[in-house]
Design a protein around this motif. Structure first.
Motif, PDB file in Angstrom:
ATOM      1  N   GLY A 179     -49.132  18.336  -6.289  1.00 21.95           N
ATOM      2  CA  GLY A 179     -49.457  19.686  -5.856  1.00 21.95           C
ATOM      3  C   GLY A 179     -48.455  20.759  -6.243  1.00 21.95           C
ATOM      4  N   LYS A 180     -47.399  20.385  -6.959  1.00 21.32           N
ATOM      5  CA  LYS A 180     -46.375  21.352  -7.358  1.00 21.32           C
ATOM      6  C   LYS A 180     -46.417  21.541  -8.875  1.00 21.32           C
ATOM      7  CE  LYS A 180     -41.453  22.307  -7.162  1.00 21.32           C
ATOM      8  NZ  LYS A 180     -40.124  21.820  -6.849  1.00 21.32           N
ATOM      9  N   GLU A 181     -46.289  22.798  -9.321  1.00 26.72           N
ATOM     10  CA  GLU A 181     -46.300  23.084 -10.757  1.00 26.72           C
ATOM     11  C   GLU A 181     -44.922  22.926 -11.370  1.00 26.72           C
ATOM     12  OE1 GLU A 181     -47.996  26.878 -11.673  1.00 26.72           O
ATOM     13  OE2 GLU A 181     -50.029  26.144 -11.339  1.00 26.72           O
ATOM     14  N   TYR A 182     -44.914  22.362 -12.590  1.00 31.43           N
ATOM     15  CA  TYR A 182     -43.682  22.183 -13.358  1.00 31.43           C
ATOM     16  C   TYR A 182     -43.880  22.750 -14.756  1.00 31.43           C
ATOM     17  CZ  TYR A 182     -42.143  18.991  -9.710  1.00 31.43           C
ATOM     18  OH  TYR A 182     -41.769  18.453  -8.506  1.00 31.43           O
ATOM     19  N   ASP A 183     -42.785  23.160 -15.361  1.00 34.59           N
ATOM     20  CA  ASP A 183     -42.834  23.728 -16.707  1.00 34.59           C
ATOM     21  C   ASP A 183     -42.722  22.634 -17.765  1.00 34.59           C
ATOM     22  OD1 ASP A 183     -42.838  26.115 -15.336  1.00 34.59           O
ATOM     23  OD2 ASP A 183     -40.734  26.578 -15.774  1.00 34.59           O
ATOM     24  N   GLY A 184     -43.380  22.855 -18.892  1.00 32.38           N
ATOM     25  CA  GLY A 184     -43.197  22.014 -20.063  1.00 32.38           C
ATOM     26  C   GLY A 184     -42.044  22.574 -20.880  1.00 32.38           C
ATOM     27  N   LEU A 185     -41.142  21.703 -21.326  1.00 35.35           N
ATOM     28  CA  LEU A 185     -39.942  22.149 -22.023  1.00 35.35           C
ATOM     29  C   LEU A 185     -39.825  21.513 -23.404  1.00 35.35           C
ATOM     30  CD1 LEU A 185     -37.430  21.696 -19.063  1.00 35.35           C
ATOM     31  CD2 LEU A 185     -38.574  23.805 -19.750  1.00 35.35           C
ATOM     32  N   ILE A 186     -39.350  22.293 -24.348  1.00 33.57           N
ATOM     33  CA  ILE A 186     -38.992  21.785 -25.666  1.00 33.57           C
ATOM     34  C   ILE A 186     -37.523  22.100 -25.873  1.00 33.57           C
ATOM     35  CG2 ILE A 186     -39.347  21.993 -28.160  1.00 33.57           C
ATOM     36  CD1 ILE A 186     -42.284  22.561 -27.586  1.00 33.57           C
ATOM     37  N   LEU A 187     -36.754  21.043 -26.160  1.00 35.15           N
ATOM     38  CA  LEU A 187     -35.313  21.136 -26.335  1.00 35.15           C
ATOM     39  C   LEU A 187     -34.972  20.761 -27.771  1.00 35.15           C
ATOM     40  CD1 LEU A 187     -34.467  19.161 -23.093  1.00 35.15           C
ATOM     41  CD2 LEU A 187     -34.653  21.624 -23.307  1.00 35.15           C
ATOM     42  N   GLU A 188     -33.958  21.411 -28.329  1.00 33.85           N
ATOM     43  CA  GLU A 188     -33.618  21.200 -29.736  1.00 33.85           C
ATOM     44  C   GLU A 188     -32.132  20.939 -29.905  1.00 33.85           C
ATOM     45  OE1 GLU A 188     -34.751  23.449 -33.812  1.00 33.85           O
ATOM     46  OE2 GLU A 188     -33.775  24.695 -32.310  1.00 33.85           O
ATOM     47  N   LYS A 189     -31.816  20.142 -30.915  1.00 39.21           N
ATOM     48  CA  LYS A 189     -30.421  19.907 -31.302  1.00 39.21           C
ATOM     49  C   LYS A 189     -30.344  19.878 -32.818  1.00 39.21           C
ATOM     50  CE  LYS A 189     -26.575  16.691 -31.037  1.00 39.21           C
ATOM     51  NZ  LYS A 189     -25.505  17.139 -30.195  1.00 39.21           N
ATOM     52  N   LEU A 190     -29.383  20.593 -33.355  1.00 40.57           N
ATOM     53  CA  LEU A 190     -29.071  20.556 -34.779  1.00 40.57           C
ATOM     54  C   LEU A 190     -27.732  19.853 -34.940  1.00 40.57           C
ATOM     55  CD1 LEU A 190     -29.960  24.261 -35.607  1.00 40.57           C
ATOM     56  CD2 LEU A 190     -31.311  22.248 -36.208  1.00 40.57           C
ATOM     57  N   ILE A 191     -27.672  18.890 -35.866  1.00 40.95           N
ATOM     58  CA  ILE A 191     -26.380  18.216 -36.103  1.00 40.95           C
ATOM     59  C   ILE A 191     -26.066  18.234 -37.602  1.00 40.95           C
ATOM     60  CG2 ILE A 191     -26.340  16.775 -34.065  1.00 40.95           C
ATOM     61  CD1 ILE A 191     -27.374  14.461 -35.691  1.00 40.95           C
TER      62      ILE A 191
END
Length: 191
Positions: A179-191
C-alpha cells in the motif's frame, strides 16, 4: 571461467547449481521479494531447469553475461548483466551480437545481483561481487554501468553508494508495496 576477488569467486554455472536454484525459486524466496516485492515468483520444475541449464552450459559465450557467486565454499547467488540503450530501455538479447564491435553499439551495461542465501546478507559480498564483475567488463573495454532498483531496497542502495554509483533517474511512485508507493531508481557508475 573463474574470477577470484578477495574472499569471493565469480564462476560459470555448474549443473550442481540447479539444486540451489530450484530451492531459491520454490522455497527460499526472500531474496526475490527483497528485490522485486511487487512481482510474483513462478515456481520452477527441476527437470526443466536442468535441461535449460544444460543448454546454457554447453553454449557459453566468450563474453559472459552471468556468473555464480561462491564464498566460504558455498554457492550463494549470482551477478548478471544486460544492455540498455541511451534512454535506459533494455535491448533484447535476440538482437545483440556478443562480438566486441556489436557491444560498442550498446553503450550501457546494466548489472544485476542476487545474494540468495540470507545468512550472507549484510557482509559486503554484494559489493565485492559487483566490483569483480565491473572489473571483468572493464577488461573488455567497458566503463559505464547501471543498476536499476527501487527506493525501498535499502541494502542495494547502501551497496551502490559504497561503490560510487550515483542516481541518474528517479521515477516517482513507480512501485506499490504493501500500500505504499516507492520510486524507481537508475544509478550509474563510470570507471
Amino acid at each position: 571461467m573463474e574470477i577470484t576477488f578477495d574472499d569471493i569467486t565469480l564462476r560459470d554455472y555448474r549443473l550442481s547449481d540447479v539444486k540451489d536454484e530450484v530451492r531459491w525459486t520454490n522455497e527460499d524466496t526472500a531474496w526475490f521479494y527483497a528485490d522485486t516485492p511487487w512481482m510474483e515468483l513462478e515456481p520452477v520444475d527441476p527437470d526443466e531447469l536442468r535441461e535449460d541449464m544444460l543448454q546454457i552450459i554447453s553454449g557459453l559465450p566468450d563474453i559472459r553475461w552471468r556468473f555464480e557467486i561462491e564464498t566460504a565454499g558455498r554457492h550463494i547467488g549470482m551477478v548478471s548483466s544486460y544492455y540498455l540503450d541511451e534512454s535506459f530501455e533494455p535491448t533484447p538479447w535476440a538482437v545483440i551480437d556478443q562480438s566486441k564491435n556489436a557491444r560498442e553499439n550498446h553503450s550501457v551495461r546494466g548489472l544485476g545481483i542476487e545474494i540468495c542465501e540470507m545468512d550472507f546478507w549484510g557482509r559486503g559480498i554484494g559489493g565485492k561481487a559487483l566490483t569483480a564483475f565491473m572489473e571483468y567488463y572493464r577488461g573488455l573495454g567497458e566503463n559505464r554501468f547501471i543498476l536499476e532498483t527501487w527506493s525501498g531496497n535499502a541494502r542495494m542502495l547502501g551497496c551502490a553508494g559504497k561503490l560510487g554509483f550515483t542516481q541518474v533517474r528517479r521515477k516517482k511512485g513507480a512501485y506499490t508495496v504493501d500500500g505504499k508507493e516507492y520510486d524507481g531508481l537508475i544509478l550509474e557508475k563510470l570507471i
